[in-house]
Design a protein around this motif. Structure first.
Motif, short mmCIF file in Angstrom:
data_model
loop_
_atom_site.label_atom_id
_atom_site.label_comp_id
_atom_site.label_asym_id
_atom_site.label_seq_id
_atom_site.Cartn_x
_atom_site.Cartn_y
_atom_site.Cartn_z
N LEU A 6 0.71 -1.29 -0.02
CA LEU A 6 0.06 0.02 -0.16
C LEU A 6 0.91 1.21 0.05
CD1 LEU A 6 -2.41 -1.28 2.81
CD2 LEU A 6 -2.99 -1.20 0.32
N GLN A 7 0.64 2.16 -1.00
CA GLN A 7 1.42 3.17 -1.07
C GLN A 7 0.58 4.46 -0.37
OE1 GLN A 7 4.20 3.44 -2.84
NE2 GLN A 7 4.82 5.26 -2.17
N THR A 8 1.07 5.18 0.63
CA THR A 8 0.32 6.13 1.41
C THR A 8 1.22 7.16 1.36
OG1 THR A 8 1.16 5.32 3.35
CG2 THR A 8 -1.15 4.66 2.78
N GLY A 9 0.97 8.32 0.67
CA GLY A 9 1.95 9.64 0.31
C GLY A 9 3.39 8.76 -0.12
N GLU A 10 4.38 9.28 0.98
CA GLU A 10 5.83 8.82 0.50
C GLU A 10 6.22 7.65 1.30
OE1 GLU A 10 8.55 12.19 0.98
OE2 GLU A 10 7.32 13.39 0.34
#
Length: 122
Positions: A6-10
């Motif tokens: 999961l990509q959350t922001g950086e």
């Protein structure tokens, strides 16, 4: 599939497939308890699988895990090139995985296998 990234922001986190209820094109629905089970290292998915799937320790247990991995991935398509730590290509994008392909990824190491398992499509 063992889990998802999961990509959350950086930042990036990993979640075991056990906590995913459904995948959509633009949404992933997870179980309510999922936020308490994020992982920071994809290799922890393999450790979790070993702990949950194997009743017998040692080489016999590892063979059972390898067989389960083959069963889960056989016939799926790799969606990206997978490389070993030395830069050698292990699986080419577009390959429909055979038992031999999966075993080659297993032999290349757990990191390579996790990378493969995270980049397959039906």
């Amino acid at each position: 599939m063992l889990g998802i990234v999961l990509q959350t922001g950086e930042s990036e986190t990993i979640l075991s497939a056990d906590f995913v209820m459904t995948y959509g094109r633009d949404i992933v629905v997870v179980k309510e308890e999922a936020p308490g089970h994020f992982l920071d290292d994809p290799e922890k998915l393999l450790t979790k699988e070993v702990e949950e799937e194997l009743e017998q320790p040692g080489e016999e247990g590892m063979e059972a895990l390898r067989a389960k991995q083959v069963e889960l991935l056989k016939g799926k398509k790799a969606v990206k090139d997978i490389y070993a730590g030395n830069g050698e290509q292990v699986i080419a994008a577009g390959t429909v995985l055979s038992e031999e392909d999966i075993k080659r990824a297993q032999e290349a190491g757990p990191g390579v296998f996790v990378e493969l398992s995270m980049h397959v499509d039906e």
